[in-house]
Design a protein around this motif. Structure first.
Motif, PDB file in Angstrom:
ATOM      1  N   VAL A 279      53.577  46.954   2.001  1.00  0.00           N
ATOM      2  CA  VAL A 279      52.426  47.825   2.208  1.00  0.00           C
ATOM      3  C   VAL A 279      51.842  48.179   0.852  1.00  0.00           C
ATOM      4  CG1 VAL A 279      53.250  48.773   4.391  1.00  0.00           C
ATOM      5  CG2 VAL A 279      53.866  49.899   2.242  1.00  0.00           C
ATOM      6  N   TYR A 280      50.551  48.461   0.845  1.00  0.00           N
ATOM      7  CA  TYR A 280      49.877  48.908  -0.373  1.00  0.00           C
ATOM      8  C   TYR A 280      49.987  50.425  -0.438  1.00  0.00           C
ATOM      9  CZ  TYR A 280      46.328  49.159  -4.028  1.00  0.00           C
ATOM     10  OH  TYR A 280      45.656  49.379  -5.206  1.00  0.00           O
ATOM     11  N   ALA A 281      50.508  50.927  -1.552  1.00  0.00           N
ATOM     12  CA  ALA A 281      50.784  52.360  -1.613  1.00  0.00           C
ATOM     13  C   ALA A 281      50.731  52.842  -3.055  1.00  0.00           C
ATOM     14  CB  ALA A 281      52.157  52.666  -1.004  1.00  0.00           C
ATOM     15  N   ILE A 282      50.793  54.192  -3.197  1.00  0.00           N
ATOM     16  CA  ILE A 282      50.824  54.873  -4.485  1.00  0.00           C
ATOM     17  C   ILE A 282      52.050  55.770  -4.488  1.00  0.00           C
ATOM     18  CG2 ILE A 282      49.583  56.381  -6.090  1.00  0.00           C
ATOM     19  CD1 ILE A 282      47.010  55.617  -4.638  1.00  0.00           C
ATOM     20  N   SER A 283      52.864  55.650  -5.513  1.00  0.00           N
ATOM     21  CA  SER A 283      54.071  56.468  -5.592  1.00  0.00           C
ATOM     22  C   SER A 283      53.740  57.835  -6.168  1.00  0.00           C
ATOM     23  CB  SER A 283      55.129  55.781  -6.457  1.00  0.00           C
ATOM     24  OG  SER A 283      54.714  55.754  -7.811  1.00  0.00           O
ATOM     25  N   SER A 284      54.686  58.769  -6.027  1.00  0.00           N
ATOM     26  CA  SER A 284      54.512  60.104  -6.601  1.00  0.00           C
ATOM     27  C   SER A 284      54.413  60.055  -8.115  1.00  0.00           C
ATOM     28  CB  SER A 284      55.672  61.007  -6.181  1.00  0.00           C
ATOM     29  OG  SER A 284      56.916  60.404  -6.540  1.00  0.00           O
ATOM     30  N   ALA A 285      54.961  58.984  -8.724  1.00  0.00           N
ATOM     31  CA  ALA A 285      54.877  58.826 -10.181  1.00  0.00           C
ATOM     32  C   ALA A 285      53.567  58.205 -10.628  1.00  0.00           C
ATOM     33  CB  ALA A 285      56.041  57.986 -10.682  1.00  0.00           C
ATOM     34  N   GLY A 286      52.754  57.751  -9.670  1.00  0.00           N
ATOM     35  CA  GLY A 286      51.443  57.209 -10.011  1.00  0.00           C
ATOM     36  C   GLY A 286      51.342  55.704 -10.020  1.00  0.00           C
ATOM     37  N   HIS A 287      52.433  54.998  -9.659  1.00  0.00           N
ATOM     38  CA  HIS A 287      52.364  53.535  -9.644  1.00  0.00           C
ATOM     39  C   HIS A 287      51.605  53.074  -8.405  1.00  0.00           C
ATOM     40  CE1 HIS A 287      53.490  49.350 -10.090  1.00  0.00           C
ATOM     41  NE2 HIS A 287      53.901  49.361  -8.837  1.00  0.00           N
ATOM     42  N   VAL A 288      50.655  52.171  -8.614  1.00  0.00           N
ATOM     43  CA  VAL A 288      49.826  51.647  -7.532  1.00  0.00           C
ATOM     44  C   VAL A 288      50.145  50.168  -7.352  1.00  0.00           C
ATOM     45  CG1 VAL A 288      47.476  51.289  -6.699  1.00  0.00           C
ATOM     46  CG2 VAL A 288      48.021  53.288  -8.112  1.00  0.00           C
ATOM     47  N   GLY A 289      50.435  49.751  -6.123  1.00  0.00           N
ATOM     48  CA  GLY A 289      50.727  48.345  -5.864  1.00  0.00           C
ATOM     49  C   GLY A 289      51.433  48.164  -4.539  1.00  0.00           C
ATOM     50  N   LEU A 290      52.115  47.034  -4.421  1.00  0.00           N
ATOM     51  CA  LEU A 290      52.828  46.705  -3.188  1.00  0.00           C
ATOM     52  C   LEU A 290      54.225  47.319  -3.203  1.00  0.00           C
ATOM     53  CD1 LEU A 290      51.877  42.942  -2.706  1.00  0.00           C
ATOM     54  CD2 LEU A 290      51.043  44.893  -1.389  1.00  0.00           C
ATOM     55  N   TYR A 291      54.618  47.822  -2.031  1.00  0.00           N
ATOM     56  CA  TYR A 291      55.947  48.396  -1.847  1.00  0.00           C
ATOM     57  C   TYR A 291      56.600  47.737  -0.645  1.00  0.00           C
ATOM     58  CZ  TYR A 291      55.279  52.098  -5.288  1.00  0.00           C
ATOM     59  OH  TYR A 291      55.103  52.797  -6.455  1.00  0.00           O
ATOM     60  N   LEU A 292      57.910  47.499  -0.775  1.00  0.00           N
ATOM     61  CA  LEU A 292      58.685  46.899   0.305  1.00  0.00           C
ATOM     62  C   LEU A 292      59.212  48.013   1.201  1.00  0.00           C
ATOM     63  CD1 LEU A 292      59.741  44.172   1.381  1.00  0.00           C
ATOM     64  CD2 LEU A 292      61.828  44.581   0.062  1.00  0.00           C
ATOM     65  N   TYR A 293      58.786  47.993   2.463  1.00  0.00           N
ATOM     66  CA  TYR A 293      59.155  49.036   3.413  1.00  0.00           C
ATOM     67  C   TYR A 293      60.249  48.508   4.337  1.00  0.00           C
ATOM     68  CZ  TYR A 293      58.839  52.204   7.403  1.00  0.00           C
ATOM     69  OH  TYR A 293      59.131  53.085   8.422  1.00  0.00           O
TER      70      TYR A 293
ATOM     71  N   ARG B 133      59.708  49.672  -4.636  1.00  0.00           N
ATOM     72  CA  ARG B 133      58.677  48.977  -5.393  1.00  0.00           C
ATOM     73  C   ARG B 133      58.955  47.479  -5.386  1.00  0.00           C
ATOM     74  NH1 ARG B 133      57.177  50.218 -11.752  1.00  0.00           N
ATOM     75  NH2 ARG B 133      55.486  48.689 -11.960  1.00  0.00           N
ATOM     76  N   PHE B 134      57.911  46.680  -5.073  1.00  0.00           N
ATOM     77  CA  PHE B 134      58.070  45.230  -4.946  1.00  0.00           C
ATOM     78  C   PHE B 134      57.688  44.571  -6.264  1.00  0.00           C
ATOM     79  CE2 PHE B 134      56.453  40.978  -3.777  1.00  0.00           C
ATOM     80  CZ  PHE B 134      57.587  40.491  -3.157  1.00  0.00           C
ATOM     81  N   MET B 135      58.607  43.716  -6.758  1.00  0.00           N
ATOM     82  CA  MET B 135      58.399  43.062  -8.053  1.00  0.00           C
ATOM     83  C   MET B 135      58.396  41.539  -7.926  1.00  0.00           C
ATOM     84  SD  MET B 135      58.049  45.620 -10.026  1.00  0.00           S
ATOM     85  CE  MET B 135      58.087  44.807 -11.617  1.00  0.00           C
TER      86      MET B 135
END
Length: 495
Positions: free
Chosen positions: A298-312, A321-323
């Motif tokens: 999913v496309y998301a924003i973390s509480s730390a401010g990282h914007v990108g794809l995350y593995l749910y 966080r997806f790398m």
């Protein structure tokens, strides 16, 4: 005994007071909703003013839904208003201090007549989260002939001409979010400001509206409403002046993930296919792992401010966080290979990287070699033809000279033969016999005595033993050399 009764009575009184205070704390507070009548003319705008008052406590979020006759009036705008056919909803919220809210709805007269404004549902809360009940009335809008004086704005800060400090300016435009029409919900309480966000006002299409800013990423979010539904969170794209649906998912403590519907154009990894997931009543695009369906991107924003794809992880409901390798849509993932260090590896790498050029060079070389072979073949054929002609001319001249020699020998032989015949005439057999030669007799013994030959020794002594096989072999080699000389053709291999 009397002491026991007194203690019991005192205990009952205390219990009654506690229960009374609890009931009072849980009791609903009542307020009132007042809808004013309005008048106007056909083609002109008229204002319907609405006021809501609490029972004395600060007001929180409110939403009022009313019906009207679309054949008499049509909706134009309102306080955080959205309308469907024959219904309109207005919304507002307190700031934690005020106990009264004002709304307005602007209609335009369509035809002469009357339209009832009836409240069919309302959602009202006190600022502290308790339910606020309200009494309300129905209003009437009267539309007269064109030019009829219209009812104007009433109440502080509810009209276009009279704005008050600190309030959003202008009317909320309609924004498309996932195919539905939304308007900005300005009057939200501070209780809707999550940790890590700051409340502020932002310019949206030339109008000032309330919203919240994510401190870590700097992204702007606002609450949006459609119809009578609850407000949703949406991320504001300042460059395009559009909104994307968003949802905050708590991850424990101060950590959270903001899932965002960024729309199309997101680069996705190979091995995932498009699907959708629901978070907080809103569906968001996701990319499901083809081998492990419980994992989605999913496309998301973390509480730390990282914007990108995350593995749910759908089982644990956690985000990571997806790398992984990212490629554009419809493209394949290229295998990452180490750069070769040896000479052969580099040559192979160069050939692989320039395979078209290498094939073109090979074809050109083959073409040139073919041309050379054809030219040489033609030259060899011409040389063979020339040698054949020379051989043929030499052979003809040799035959002519041989014929001349044969004629000369024949003539001489004929002359000798005539002379010989002439000489033979003087000697005849008859004469020879007449001379008595017949009477001469030879005995075999005398012949052998007179001429004694040793068959073997004398034959060998005559010099025949000097003839050796080596001489015969030399003769054969000379014949082969003569035959090879007669062959004037040049083979192509000899070149």
């Amino acid at each position: 005994m009397n002491k026991i009764k007194k203690v019991s009575i005192l205990f009952i009184l205390l219990l009654t007071m506690v229960l009374y205070s609890s009931i009072g704390a849980l009791a609903e507070e009542w307020g009132s909703i007042q809808i004013d009548d309005a008048t106007g003319g056909v083609g002109g705008e008229l204002y319907v003013n609405i006021n809501m008052t609490s029972g004395g406590s600060p007001i929180g979020d409110t939403a009022l839904t009313m019906t009207f006759n679309p054949y008499v009036i049509e909706f134009v705008r309102g306080t955080n208003a959205s309308a469907e056919y024959g219904t309109v909803t207005v919304m507002a919220a307190g700031d934690g201090e005020i106990t009264s809210l004002d709304y307005y709805i602007v209609f335009r007269g369509v035809a002469e007549g009357e339209s009832a404004i009836t409240l069919i549902s309302y959602i009202t809360w006190l600022f502290d989260g308790q339910v606020l009940m309200a009494e309300f009335n129905a209003a009437t809008v009267t539309v007269g002939p064109e030019g009829t004086e219209a009812t104007g704005p009433g109440g502080a800060g509810v009209g276009e001409d009279d704005t008050f400090e600190g309030a959003p300016t202008g009317d909320s435009a309609i924004f498309q979010i996932q195919g539905a029409d939304f308007t900005i919900f300005d009057h939200f309480s501070d209780a809707l400001v999550p940790p890590g966000f700051t409340r502020d006002q932002f310019d949206v299409r030339g109008s000032l509206h309330n919203g919240i800013r994510h401190n870590a990423s700097g992204r702007i979010f606002m609450y949006m409403v459609t119809g009578t539904n609850d407000p949703i969170l949406a991320m504001f794209d300042e460059a395009a002046a559009i909104f994307w649906a968003a949802e905050i998912r708590n991850q424990g403590g101060d950590r959270f993930i903001i899932v965002v519907d960024q729309g199309s154009g997101i680069s996705v990894p190979a091995g995932f296919h498009l699907t959708d997931l629901q978070f907080g009543g809103t569906r968001f695009p996701a990319w499901q792992n083809e081998e492990n369906p419980e994992f989605n991107l999913v496309y998301a924003i973390s509480s730390a401010g990282h914007v990108g794809l995350y593995l749910y992880d759908a089982l644990d409901e956690t985000f990571q966080r997806f790398m992984g390798p990212i490629v554009e849509v419809g493209e394949d993932v290229e295998d990452e290979t180490e750069e070769p260090t040896d000479l052969m590896g580099r040559l192979v790498s160069i050939v692989q990287d320039n395979i078209v050029i290498v094939l073109a060079i090979i074809l050109i070389v083959i073409f040139l070699l073919l041309i050379i072979i054809i030219v040489l073949s033609v030259k060899v054929q011409r040389r063979n033809n020339e040698l054949d002609e020379l051989y043929a001319e030499g052979h003809r001249s040799f035959d002519e000279s041989r014929d001349d020699d044969d004629d000369y020998e024949d003539d001489e032989f004929e002359d000798d033969e005539e002379d010989y015949e002439y000489e033979d005439d003087s000697y005849s057999d008859d004469d020879y016999e007449e001379d008595g030669y017949d009477e001469v007799s030879y005995d075999d013994d005398d012949y052998e005595t007179a001429v004694n030959y040793d068959d073997d020794d004398d034959y060998e002594d005559d010099g025949y033993d000097d003839y050796d096989d080596d001489d015969y072999d030399d003769y054969d080699d000379e014949d082969e050399d003569d035959e090879r000389k007669d062959d004037f053709n040049i083979d192509f291999v000899d070149l």
